[in-house]
Scaffold this active site. Structure first.
Site, PDB file in Angstrom:
ATOM      1  N   GLY A  22     -17.852  -4.782  -2.485  1.00 50.40           N
ATOM      2  CA  GLY A  22     -17.846  -4.507  -1.052  1.00 50.40           C
ATOM      3  C   GLY A  22     -18.752  -3.348  -0.720  1.00 50.40           C
ATOM      4  N   SER A  24     -21.854  -3.052   0.404  1.00 51.46           N
ATOM      5  CA  SER A  24     -22.963  -3.095   1.360  1.00 51.46           C
ATOM      6  C   SER A  24     -22.616  -2.484   2.712  1.00 51.46           C
ATOM      7  CB  SER A  24     -23.421  -4.540   1.569  1.00 51.46           C
ATOM      8  OG  SER A  24     -22.394  -5.324   2.161  1.00 51.46           O
ATOM      9  N   VAL A  74     -15.388 -12.175  -5.190  1.00 54.02           N
ATOM     10  CA  VAL A  74     -14.560 -11.508  -6.204  1.00 54.02           C
ATOM     11  C   VAL A  74     -13.255 -12.249  -6.464  1.00 54.02           C
ATOM     12  CG1 VAL A  74     -15.545  -9.222  -5.785  1.00 54.02           C
ATOM     13  CG2 VAL A  74     -13.501  -9.946  -4.506  1.00 54.02           C
ATOM     14  N   SER A 152      -4.795   1.520   0.818  1.00 53.51           N
ATOM     15  CA  SER A 152      -4.649   1.925   2.217  1.00 53.51           C
ATOM     16  C   SER A 152      -3.283   2.570   2.379  1.00 53.51           C
ATOM     17  CB  SER A 152      -4.743   0.704   3.134  1.00 53.51           C
ATOM     18  OG  SER A 152      -4.317   1.016   4.449  1.00 53.51           O
ATOM     19  N   TYR A 165      -1.843  -7.945   4.308  1.00 50.00           N
ATOM     20  CA  TYR A 165      -2.718  -6.821   3.974  1.00 50.00           C
ATOM     21  C   TYR A 165      -1.939  -5.706   3.279  1.00 50.00           C
ATOM     22  CZ  TYR A 165      -6.418  -3.329   4.672  1.00 50.00           C
ATOM     23  OH  TYR A 165      -7.386  -2.371   4.477  1.00 50.00           O
ATOM     24  N   ALA A 167       0.858  -5.974   1.626  1.00 54.73           N
ATOM     25  CA  ALA A 167       1.257  -6.437   0.303  1.00 54.73           C
ATOM     26  C   ALA A 167       0.104  -6.339  -0.686  1.00 54.73           C
ATOM     27  CB  ALA A 167       1.759  -7.877   0.379  1.00 54.73           C
ATOM     28  N   LYS A 169      -2.451  -4.279  -0.574  1.00 56.43           N
ATOM     29  CA  LYS A 169      -2.782  -2.883  -0.841  1.00 56.43           C
ATOM     30  C   LYS A 169      -1.699  -2.191  -1.669  1.00 56.43           C
ATOM     31  CE  LYS A 169      -6.764  -2.822   1.233  1.00 56.43           C
ATOM     32  NZ  LYS A 169      -8.007  -2.651   0.442  1.00 56.43           N
ATOM     33  N   ILE A 198      -9.802   5.322   9.411  1.00 57.33           N
ATOM     34  CA  ILE A 198     -11.174   5.739   9.150  1.00 57.33           C
ATOM     35  C   ILE A 198     -12.118   5.112  10.174  1.00 57.33           C
ATOM     36  CG2 ILE A 198     -13.021   5.801   7.425  1.00 57.33           C
ATOM     37  CD1 ILE A 198     -10.499   7.354   6.607  1.00 57.33           C
TER      38      ILE A 198
END
Length: 257
Positions: A22, A24, A74, A152, A165, A167, A169, A198
């Site tokens: 990730g 880029s 991935v 996160s 999400y 779960a 993380k 962020i």
């Protein structure tokens, strides 16, 4: 399925190599940038945005790094294995792996589709597992190295509308601790960084009212920057962090205290 976006492999073999998934955009790109400033050569993995990958490689090259981009899903273990082999053939041994590749498919639990849950787990959690497994022999041979996964704060506290999400993380944290115990005797440190709110392209699209509501919950009363996350990753990859493993480092301005 490796694909060179741009860059050159004429490099000083004494320089360490970092692989950033990730890499880029967003936090991944900031991690790659911070590591390039610390003297690393960089291999980045991107999902599909060739233009962003090429631009990132050009930026890293200006920072003095030899850099190359590889397109890879991935979540696909066969692609990961082939891409890792290509990276090692191009760069030599990989000293640091940064797992940042991630997606979100938010929605309320009762309405969440199977494919949305599965996709997030496959990329965010299984993707990191695939990368670590593919590089495990590399680290064992080196008898050293660094593995950093970007989790996160929602992996620590949960968040409504993000069951998949959160779960994924939280799973990264468990994966980190298990791998830290497996590879510690080989001199490999394994840690997780958990960013809070962020400032990214994604947050820039949110209504100002929503951003202010989130900001009000942060003790430091501001959003974090991608570079603040990248610099913590660079520290964890450095020799100064050689006795830190199995940890979760929050970069959230105090949000999850």
């Amino acid at each position: 399925m490796a694909d060179q976006a741009t860059g050159t492999l004429e490099r000083d073999a004494s320089r360490r190599v970092a692989l950033v998934t990730g890499g880029s955009r967003g936090i991944g790109r900031a991690c790659a940038r911070s590591l390039a400033r610390e003297g690393f050569d960089i291999a980045i993995i991107y999902a599909g945005n060739r233009e962003a990958a090429a631009d990132c490689v050009q930026e890293l090259s200006k920072l003095g790094a030899t850099a190359k981009a590889y397109q890879c899903d991935v979540a696909n273990s066969a692609q990961v294995n082939d891409t890792v082999k290509a990276i090692i053939a191009d760069f030599g041994p990989v000293w640091a792996l940064v797992n940042d590749a991630g997606i979100n498919r938010d929605g309320l639990l009762a309405r969440m589709k199977d494919e949305d849950f599965d996709a997030v787990i496959d990329v965010n959690l299984k993707g990191a597992f695939n990368m670590i497994r593919a590089l495990s022999r590399n680290f064992v041979r080196l008898r050293g190295g660094r593995i950093i996964s970007i989790s996160s704060v929602v992996g620590l506290s949960g968040n409504a509308g993000q069951a998949n999400y959160a779960a994924s993380k939280a799973g990264l944290i468990g994966l980190t601790k298990a791998v830290a115990k497996e590879l510690g005797h080989r001199g490999v440190t394994v840690n997780t960084v958990a960013p809070g709110f962020i400032k990214t392209d994604m947050t820039d699209k949110l209504p100002e009212k929503t951003v202010k509501a989130y900001q009000a919950q942060i003790p430091m009363n501001r959003l974090g920057s991608v570079d603040e996350v990248g610099d913590v990753v660079a520290f964890l990859v450095s020799d100064a962090a050689s006795y830190i493993t199995g940890e979760v480092i929050r970069v959230d301005g105090g949000l999850s205290m």
